[in-house]
Structures are given as structure tokens and as C-alpha cells.
Motif scaffolding. Structure first.
Motif, PDB file in Angstrom:
ATOM      1  N   ASP A  24       0.817  -1.220   0.000  1.00 21.93           N
ATOM      2  CA  ASP A  24       0.000   0.000   0.000  1.00 21.93           C
ATOM      3  C   ASP A  24       0.846   1.264   0.000  1.00 21.93           C
ATOM      4  O   ASP A  24       0.478   2.264  -0.600  1.00 21.93           O
ATOM      5  CB  ASP A  24      -0.929   0.029   1.219  1.00 21.93           C
ATOM      6  CG  ASP A  24      -2.038  -1.006   1.108  1.00 21.93           C
ATOM      7  OD1 ASP A  24      -2.375  -1.406  -0.025  1.00 21.93           O
ATOM      8  OD2 ASP A  24      -2.561  -1.403   2.157  1.00 21.93           O
ATOM      9  N   ASN A  25       1.981   1.234   0.662  1.00 23.50           N
ATOM     10  CA  ASN A  25       2.828   2.414   0.779  1.00 23.50           C
ATOM     11  C   ASN A  25       4.011   2.387  -0.185  1.00 23.50           C
ATOM     12  O   ASN A  25       5.057   2.974   0.100  1.00 23.50           O
ATOM     13  CB  ASN A  25       3.314   2.558   2.223  1.00 23.50           C
ATOM     14  CG  ASN A  25       4.119   1.347   2.674  1.00 23.50           C
ATOM     15  OD1 ASN A  25       4.155   0.319   1.992  1.00 23.50           O
ATOM     16  ND2 ASN A  25       4.755   1.447   3.822  1.00 23.50           N
ATOM     17  N   ALA A  26       3.870   1.749  -1.333  1.00 22.45           N
ATOM     18  CA  ALA A  26       4.972   1.616  -2.291  1.00 22.45           C
ATOM     19  C   ALA A  26       5.463   2.983  -2.764  1.00 22.45           C
ATOM     20  O   ALA A  26       4.671   3.874  -3.053  1.00 22.45           O
ATOM     21  CB  ALA A  26       4.542   0.781  -3.482  1.00 22.45           C
ATOM     22  N   GLU A  27       6.779   3.116  -2.815  1.00 23.07           N
ATOM     23  CA  GLU A  27       7.426   4.327  -3.313  1.00 23.07           C
ATOM     24  C   GLU A  27       8.287   3.936  -4.511  1.00 23.07           C
ATOM     25  O   GLU A  27       8.388   2.766  -4.861  1.00 23.07           O
ATOM     26  CB  GLU A  27       8.255   4.965  -2.209  1.00 23.07           C
ATOM     27  CG  GLU A  27       7.391   5.423  -1.039  1.00 23.07           C
ATOM     28  CD  GLU A  27       8.198   6.050   0.077  1.00 23.07           C
ATOM     29  OE1 GLU A  27       9.438   6.178  -0.056  1.00 23.07           O
ATOM     30  OE2 GLU A  27       7.592   6.409   1.101  1.00 23.07           O
ATOM     31  N   ALA A  60      -5.985   3.880 -23.324  1.00 24.63           N
ATOM     32  CA  ALA A  60      -7.122   3.002 -23.049  1.00 24.63           C
ATOM     33  C   ALA A  60      -7.029   2.381 -21.659  1.00 24.63           C
ATOM     34  O   ALA A  60      -8.024   1.956 -21.111  1.00 24.63           O
ATOM     35  CB  ALA A  60      -7.200   1.903 -24.102  1.00 24.63           C
ATOM     36  N   PHE A  61      -5.813   2.337 -21.099  1.00 23.95           N
ATOM     37  CA  PHE A  61      -5.599   1.702 -19.811  1.00 23.95           C
ATOM     38  C   PHE A  61      -4.793   2.615 -18.905  1.00 23.95           C
ATOM     39  O   PHE A  61      -4.061   3.478 -19.359  1.00 23.95           O
ATOM     40  CB  PHE A  61      -4.842   0.376 -19.975  1.00 23.95           C
ATOM     41  CG  PHE A  61      -5.602  -0.624 -20.792  1.00 23.95           C
ATOM     42  CD1 PHE A  61      -6.601  -1.390 -20.216  1.00 23.95           C
ATOM     43  CD2 PHE A  61      -5.326  -0.795 -22.133  1.00 23.95           C
ATOM     44  CE1 PHE A  61      -7.311  -2.310 -20.965  1.00 23.95           C
ATOM     45  CE2 PHE A  61      -6.031  -1.701 -22.892  1.00 23.95           C
ATOM     46  CZ  PHE A  61      -7.019  -2.468 -22.307  1.00 23.95           C
ATOM     47  N   ASP A  62      -4.929   2.383 -17.618  1.00 21.56           N
ATOM     48  CA  ASP A  62      -4.172   3.130 -16.628  1.00 21.56           C
ATOM     49  C   ASP A  62      -3.713   2.155 -15.548  1.00 21.56           C
ATOM     50  O   ASP A  62      -4.268   1.068 -15.418  1.00 21.56           O
ATOM     51  CB  ASP A  62      -5.042   4.231 -16.022  1.00 21.56           C
ATOM     52  CG  ASP A  62      -4.214   5.322 -15.361  1.00 21.56           C
ATOM     53  OD1 ASP A  62      -2.977   5.286 -15.453  1.00 21.56           O
ATOM     54  OD2 ASP A  62      -4.823   6.223 -14.764  1.00 21.56           O
ATOM     55  N   LEU A  63      -2.713   2.544 -14.802  1.00 23.70           N
ATOM     56  CA  LEU A  63      -2.206   1.737 -13.698  1.00 23.70           C
ATOM     57  C   LEU A  63      -2.640   2.416 -12.415  1.00 23.70           C
ATOM     58  O   LEU A  63      -2.234   3.533 -12.122  1.00 23.70           O
ATOM     59  CB  LEU A  63      -0.689   1.631 -13.777  1.00 23.70           C
ATOM     60  CG  LEU A  63      -0.002   0.648 -12.862  1.00 23.70           C
ATOM     61  CD1 LEU A  63      -0.502  -0.758 -13.107  1.00 23.70           C
ATOM     62  CD2 LEU A  63       1.503   0.709 -13.055  1.00 23.70           C
ATOM     63  N   ASP A  64      -3.516   1.771 -11.639  1.00 26.58           N
ATOM     64  CA  ASP A  64      -4.077   2.346 -10.428  1.00 26.58           C
ATOM     65  C   ASP A  64      -3.783   1.426  -9.251  1.00 26.58           C
ATOM     66  O   ASP A  64      -4.391   0.366  -9.121  1.00 26.58           O
ATOM     67  CB  ASP A  64      -5.587   2.532 -10.601  1.00 26.58           C
ATOM     68  CG  ASP A  64      -6.245   3.160  -9.392  1.00 26.58           C
ATOM     69  OD1 ASP A  64      -5.554   3.865  -8.620  1.00 26.58           O
ATOM     70  OD2 ASP A  64      -7.458   2.938  -9.211  1.00 26.58           O
ATOM     71  N   HIS A  65      -2.823   1.818  -8.410  1.00 24.21           N
ATOM     72  CA  HIS A  65      -2.428   1.034  -7.244  1.00 24.21           C
ATOM     73  C   HIS A  65      -2.100  -0.410  -7.617  1.00 24.21           C
ATOM     74  O   HIS A  65      -2.489  -1.351  -6.943  1.00 24.21           O
ATOM     75  CB  HIS A  65      -3.525   1.061  -6.176  1.00 24.21           C
ATOM     76  CG  HIS A  65      -3.758   2.433  -5.623  1.00 24.21           C
ATOM     77  ND1 HIS A  65      -4.689   3.288  -6.165  1.00 24.21           N
ATOM     78  CD2 HIS A  65      -3.169   3.093  -4.621  1.00 24.21           C
ATOM     79  CE1 HIS A  65      -4.675   4.411  -5.505  1.00 24.21           C
ATOM     80  NE2 HIS A  65      -3.748   4.331  -4.563  1.00 24.21           N
ATOM     81  N   GLY A  66      -1.404  -0.584  -8.741  1.00 20.99           N
ATOM     82  CA  GLY A  66      -0.977  -1.912  -9.166  1.00 20.99           C
ATOM     83  C   GLY A  66      -1.973  -2.668  -9.994  1.00 20.99           C
ATOM     84  O   GLY A  66      -1.712  -3.764 -10.446  1.00 20.99           O
ATOM     85  N   ASN A  67      -3.149  -2.084 -10.210  1.00 18.65           N
ATOM     86  CA  ASN A  67      -4.158  -2.732 -11.039  1.00 18.65           C
ATOM     87  C   ASN A  67      -4.232  -2.043 -12.388  1.00 18.65           C
ATOM     88  O   ASN A  67      -4.292  -0.809 -12.470  1.00 18.65           O
ATOM     89  CB  ASN A  67      -5.546  -2.639 -10.376  1.00 18.65           C
ATOM     90  CG  ASN A  67      -5.597  -3.393  -9.083  1.00 18.65           C
ATOM     91  OD1 ASN A  67      -5.259  -4.565  -9.026  1.00 18.65           O
ATOM     92  ND2 ASN A  67      -6.010  -2.728  -8.024  1.00 18.65           N
ATOM     93  N   ILE A  68      -4.220  -2.816 -13.443  1.00 21.84           N
ATOM     94  CA  ILE A  68      -4.385  -2.267 -14.780  1.00 21.84           C
ATOM     95  C   ILE A  68      -5.882  -2.111 -14.994  1.00 21.84           C
ATOM     96  O   ILE A  68      -6.633  -3.086 -14.929  1.00 21.84           O
ATOM     97  CB  ILE A  68      -3.759  -3.185 -15.846  1.00 21.84           C
ATOM     98  CG1 ILE A  68      -2.254  -3.278 -15.594  1.00 21.84           C
ATOM     99  CG2 ILE A  68      -4.060  -2.662 -17.241  1.00 21.84           C
ATOM    100  CD1 ILE A  68      -1.539  -4.296 -16.463  1.00 21.84           C
ATOM    101  N   VAL A  69      -6.319  -0.877 -15.217  1.00 18.79           N
ATOM    102  CA  VAL A  69      -7.742  -0.583 -15.363  1.00 18.79           C
ATOM    103  C   VAL A  69      -8.019   0.063 -16.706  1.00 18.79           C
ATOM    104  O   VAL A  69      -7.196   0.805 -17.227  1.00 18.79           O
ATOM    105  CB  VAL A  69      -8.258   0.326 -14.217  1.00 18.79           C
ATOM    106  CG1 VAL A  69      -8.201  -0.386 -12.893  1.00 18.79           C
ATOM    107  CG2 VAL A  69      -7.489   1.626 -14.160  1.00 18.79           C
TER     108      VAL A  69
END
Length: 71
Positions: A24-27, A60-69
């Protein structure tokens, strides 16, 4: 139709999956591992940069907290 799979730094070289365990706190310099087999994938900053390089141009896609959306 030209279908491409995200790869390069995002796919695990040990098991071939694209499953990342991201704290959760990835830098930028946080070590990221495959959530399937535990292999080291790289630092969070370089993995984000690689995703943007591969998929960012499509918008078309984004990276949101490690999830490809899908946008």
C-alpha cells in the motif's frame, strides 16, 4: 488485428504471469515481487514507467495502485 501483450518488465520471467504484489505504501524504490511465484520484478518506479511506455500511448488503460484498469 494487432494484439500485443504487456511484457518487458511487467511480466514475471520465472512464471510468465503479470501479477504484482504491491504494498500500500509503495514508493519509487520499493521492491516489487510476483504475487504468483514471489520472483523479484523490479522497483515500483521502473515498473510504472514501463507500463506507461507500453500502454500509455493508447490512452485506453491506466495503472491504479498496481491494477491495470480500462479508462
Amino acid at each position: 488485428m494487432d494484439t500485443k501483450r504487456l511484457d518487458h518488465k511487467l511480466d514475471c520471467k520465472a512464471c510468465g504471469r503479470i501479477l504484482m504484489h504491491i504494498p500500500d505504501n509503495a514508493e519509487e524504490h520499493t521492491a516489487i515481487h510476483c504475487s504468483q511465484c514471489g520472483a523479484y520484478l523490479g522497483e515500483w518506479g521502473e515498473l510504472q514507467d514501463d507500463f506507461k511506455k507500453q500502454a500509455g500511448g493508447t490512452q485506453a488503460f491506466d495503472l491504479d495502485h498496481g491494477n491495470i484498469v480500462k479508462k
